[in-house]
Scaffold this motif. Structure first.
Motif, PDB file in Angstrom:
ATOM      1  N   GLN A 130       0.835  -1.200   0.000  1.00 28.08           N
ATOM      2  CA  GLN A 130       0.000   0.000   0.000  1.00 28.08           C
ATOM      3  C   GLN A 130       0.871   1.252   0.000  1.00 28.08           C
ATOM      4  O   GLN A 130       1.788   1.396   0.807  1.00 28.08           O
ATOM      5  CB  GLN A 130      -0.887  -0.006   1.247  1.00 28.08           C
ATOM      6  CG  GLN A 130      -1.721   1.242   1.443  1.00 28.08           C
ATOM      7  CD  GLN A 130      -2.885   1.310   0.478  1.00 28.08           C
ATOM      8  OE1 GLN A 130      -3.533   0.303   0.221  1.00 28.08           O
ATOM      9  NE2 GLN A 130      -3.149   2.481  -0.043  1.00 28.08           N
ATOM     10  N   GLY A 131       0.623   2.147  -0.949  1.00 26.28           N
ATOM     11  CA  GLY A 131       1.288   3.439  -0.966  1.00 26.28           C
ATOM     12  C   GLY A 131       2.600   3.507  -1.707  1.00 26.28           C
ATOM     13  O   GLY A 131       3.181   4.592  -1.822  1.00 26.28           O
ATOM     14  N   GLU A 132       3.087   2.392  -2.256  1.00 30.05           N
ATOM     15  CA  GLU A 132       4.376   2.444  -2.927  1.00 30.05           C
ATOM     16  C   GLU A 132       4.221   2.655  -4.429  1.00 30.05           C
ATOM     17  O   GLU A 132       3.133   2.510  -4.994  1.00 30.05           O
ATOM     18  CB  GLU A 132       5.186   1.179  -2.653  1.00 30.05           C
ATOM     19  CG  GLU A 132       4.763  -0.060  -3.407  1.00 30.05           C
ATOM     20  CD  GLU A 132       5.684  -1.245  -3.114  1.00 30.05           C
ATOM     21  OE1 GLU A 132       6.559  -1.151  -2.225  1.00 30.05           O
ATOM     22  OE2 GLU A 132       5.519  -2.283  -3.780  1.00 30.05           O
ATOM     23  N   LEU A 158      -5.395   1.564  -6.748  1.00 30.17           N
ATOM     24  CA  LEU A 158      -4.244   1.051  -7.485  1.00 30.17           C
ATOM     25  C   LEU A 158      -4.284   1.623  -8.887  1.00 30.17           C
ATOM     26  O   LEU A 158      -5.292   1.496  -9.585  1.00 30.17           O
ATOM     27  CB  LEU A 158      -4.282  -0.481  -7.535  1.00 30.17           C
ATOM     28  CG  LEU A 158      -3.173  -1.167  -8.346  1.00 30.17           C
ATOM     29  CD1 LEU A 158      -1.805  -0.909  -7.731  1.00 30.17           C
ATOM     30  CD2 LEU A 158      -3.437  -2.667  -8.453  1.00 30.17           C
ATOM     31  N   ASN A 197       0.820  10.015  -6.234  1.00 29.86           N
ATOM     32  CA  ASN A 197       1.024   8.989  -5.208  1.00 29.86           C
ATOM     33  C   ASN A 197       0.893   9.591  -3.812  1.00 29.86           C
ATOM     34  O   ASN A 197       0.244   9.012  -2.926  1.00 29.86           O
ATOM     35  CB  ASN A 197       2.401   8.362  -5.412  1.00 29.86           C
ATOM     36  CG  ASN A 197       2.837   7.481  -4.270  1.00 29.86           C
ATOM     37  OD1 ASN A 197       3.708   7.879  -3.495  1.00 29.86           O
ATOM     38  ND2 ASN A 197       2.272   6.298  -4.145  1.00 29.86           N
ATOM     39  N   THR A 230      -1.605   3.820  -4.840  1.00 28.40           N
ATOM     40  CA  THR A 230      -0.502   2.904  -5.075  1.00 28.40           C
ATOM     41  C   THR A 230      -0.324   2.779  -6.589  1.00 28.40           C
ATOM     42  O   THR A 230      -1.298   2.699  -7.331  1.00 28.40           O
ATOM     43  CB  THR A 230      -0.810   1.532  -4.449  1.00 28.40           C
ATOM     44  OG1 THR A 230      -1.038   1.710  -3.040  1.00 28.40           O
ATOM     45  CG2 THR A 230       0.333   0.554  -4.665  1.00 28.40           C
TER      46      THR A 230
END
Length: 266
Positions: free
Chosen positions: A40-42, A184, A210, A216
């Motif tokens: 999550q979040g990358e 996503l 982002n 993500t």
């Protein structure tokens, strides 16, 4: 290029997990037993030579292709295949290698098409401007304007998309995907065909998206300099197989990557 090198992200749970994905077309194996997680979040980059299976893998993730083996788990729910509509409804958005905008519509109207799944009024209410249509339209426009501002598209918001430069059209395509409020975001070569300045700007907009929208990102990109600066995590494919999976620092020195992608074979 000005460095965009990102700090190491805090560990989080995977939003997306691929487990043993294999995909064949007739007798040709496009993807062979690929597994990896995207947290999550990358920002995760898929790299590899042409024909390595990168776009096919994105098509598996968002339901365009159904793998013969393996499971895609998104937000804790695993399946062999989601339909493209189910993927969009669950929060997966996608851009493609070739621009797929409505060229005779304005930037604003193109971005608004990304809001379709968030509309609360029916098509009949929208057609006759009755019931919930007016309030709904105002709500969707407010969010579209937020995205347009975030991607610095205000000065062209009313321009016909077909009259804009290639680099700006790619940014509009990113805006339309973000307008869907995805969890996503899958980007298939978002910087293909751009010059160095355009790539630098697009890389900055992806990082901003982002961070500002909490989305993500999984992207395909061939410019290794961009990938190393932009990504938290890199997965390297070669002839449909995963040959490396790690941080940019780890991938940069991986012997298999140097031989297959960064060295003599392109």
């Amino acid at each position: 290029m000005t460095s965009l090198e990102r700090p190491l992200p805090l560990p989080t749970e995977p939003l997306l997990s691929l487990d043993g994905i294999s995909l064949s077309f007739g007798g040709v194996k496009a993807i062979a037993d690929i597994s990896f997680d995207v947290r999550q979040g990358e920002i995760c980059a898929l790299i590899g030579p042409n024909g390595a299976g990168k776009s096919s893998l994105l098509n598996v993730i968002n339901g365009v292709y159904r793998p013969q083996q393996g499971t895609v788990t998104f937000d804790g729910t695993g399946s062999r295949r989601m339909s493209s509509h189910d993927a969009a409804r669950r929060g997966i958005a996608r851009t493609f290698q070739n621009i797929a905008l409505f060229r005779r519509m304005s930037v604003l109207d193109n971005v608004l098409t990304g809001r379709n799944l968030h509309r609360g009024s029916t098509w009949l209410e929208q057609t006759f401007r009755v019931g919930r249509a007016r309030r709904d339209e105002a709500t969707q426009r407010r969010y579209a304007e937020v995205v347009i501002e975030a991607l610095d598209l205000q000065r062209v918001r009313d321009s016909v998309v077909g009259t804009l430069s290639y680099g700006v059209q790619k940014r509009v395509e990113l805006a339309r995907a973000l307008a869907a409020e995805p969890r996503l975001l899958l980007l298939d070569e978002p910087m293909a065909g751009m010059n160095a300045d355009e790539k630098r700007a697009m890389a900055g907009f992806i990082v901003d998206a982002n961070e500002q929208f909490g989305v993500t990102v999984v992207l395909i990109e061939h410019d290794i300099g961009v990938v190393m600066d932009l990504s938290d995590h890199i997965v390297v494919l070669d002839y449909g197989k995963k040959i490396a999976d790690g941080s940019p620092a780890e991938v940069r020195v991986d012997p298999g990557v140097l031989a297959a992608y960064l060295g003599t074979r392109h």
